[in-house]
Enzyme design. Sequence first.
Site, PDB file in Angstrom:
ATOM      1  N   GLU A  74      -4.445  -8.887   8.419  1.00 33.74           N
ATOM      2  CA  GLU A  74      -3.039  -9.297   8.597  1.00 33.74           C
ATOM      3  C   GLU A  74      -2.955 -10.039   9.860  1.00 33.74           C
ATOM      4  O   GLU A  74      -3.385  -9.761  10.932  1.00 33.74           O
ATOM      5  CB  GLU A  74      -2.003  -8.086   8.619  1.00 33.74           C
ATOM      6  CG  GLU A  74      -1.942  -7.258   7.426  1.00 33.74           C
ATOM      7  CD  GLU A  74      -0.954  -6.068   7.436  1.00 33.74           C
ATOM      8  OE1 GLU A  74      -0.388  -6.244   8.368  1.00 33.74           O
ATOM      9  OE2 GLU A  74      -1.066  -5.334   6.328  1.00 33.74           O
TER      10      GLU A  74
ATOM     11  N   GLU B 174       3.753 -12.419   2.386  1.00 38.45           N
ATOM     12  CA  GLU B 174       4.561 -11.336   2.170  1.00 38.45           C
ATOM     13  C   GLU B 174       5.878 -11.424   2.444  1.00 38.45           C
ATOM     14  O   GLU B 174       6.043 -11.634   3.682  1.00 38.45           O
ATOM     15  CB  GLU B 174       4.018  -9.970   2.568  1.00 38.45           C
ATOM     16  CG  GLU B 174       4.576  -8.768   2.386  1.00 38.45           C
ATOM     17  CD  GLU B 174       3.971  -7.405   2.418  1.00 38.45           C
ATOM     18  OE1 GLU B 174       2.598  -7.504   2.586  1.00 38.45           O
ATOM     19  OE2 GLU B 174       4.498  -6.474   2.275  1.00 38.45           O
TER      20      GLU B 174
HETATM   21  O1  KIV Z   1      -1.713  -3.380   1.012  1.00 37.62           O
HETATM   22  C1  KIV Z   1      -1.183  -3.769  -0.028  1.00 37.62           C
HETATM   23  O2  KIV Z   1      -1.306  -3.404  -1.095  1.00 37.62           O
HETATM   24  C2  KIV Z   1      -0.981  -5.430   0.286  1.00 37.62           C
HETATM   25  C3  KIV Z   1      -0.287  -6.268  -0.766  1.00 37.62           C
HETATM   26  C4  KIV Z   1       1.197  -5.662  -0.689  1.00 37.62           C
HETATM   27  C5  KIV Z   1      -0.338  -7.468  -0.642  1.00 37.62           C
HETATM   28  O3  KIV Z   1      -1.296  -5.903   1.312  1.00 37.62           O
END
Ligand code: KIV
Length: 255
Positions: free
Chosen positions: A116, A183
């Site tokens: 991220e 997201e």
């Molecule tokens: O952890 C996850 O499932 C994700 C998705 C929401 C994209 O990062």
Amino acid sequence: MPAPKITAESIRAMKARGEKIPALTAYDFPMARLLDEVGIPLLLVGDSLGMVVLGYPDTTRVTMADMEHHVRAAARAKPRALVAADMPYGCYDTMESAVANAKRLILAGAEAVKAEGGREILPQVQAIISSGIPFLGHLGMLPQHVLEEGGYHVKGKNEPEHQALLADADALVKAGAFAIVLELVTPRVAKELTQRLPVPTIGIGAGPDCDGQILVTPDLLGMLPWYSLKHVKPKLNAAEQMRAVVKEWKESVEA
Ligand code: KIV
């Protein structure tokens, strides 16, 4: 002849062909196998498993050991789909830890990793890609930052956030990310990013105009009736159906 294995490059090429990309999370063997049999091209062993499988309040407590355990289980399905795995919180703070932990996920069976952030993690992203590991970006609301941010807030609503998203996405593309998850990005900014970037955008709560869409599979199937989300309306009431079947069986045993 069986259809060829899907790679990070195949996912990237879907954008050029104008093909939409449906992606879902899978945390274990049966779910990976079922989703693969339906033809989902991208399976994510997401750190959302912390919340939807392990019962934590958010994703920040997920460890590398948790991720490796679930990646191994999903990879045992030997899916045709590309298996991407999340790098958990605190496991890519330096270039060295990012590369070492990305390699651990690959050894567990992942074929790509996701982390991220944008420019703030760029050296780590470059190091991962230089070590030969395909990288999936993740911008917008970053669940691993939920404690600092005090909740899950939509991103791109004001000009500084809009500009930051453009700059972060450009930086990830330049570093070599093969696709980027968006997201909780406003649909307007998600559309702009989708038109601007040469790699696919894969939205979750980011409107209909991304190149692909990803969901947390238990949310799609209605397996977690204890909360509801704005961006996903369950297509099945799995929790209700499971309760009914188990109740019926319990009563048949008791009778
Ligand atoms: O952890 C996850 O499932 C994700 C998705 C929401 C994209 O990062």
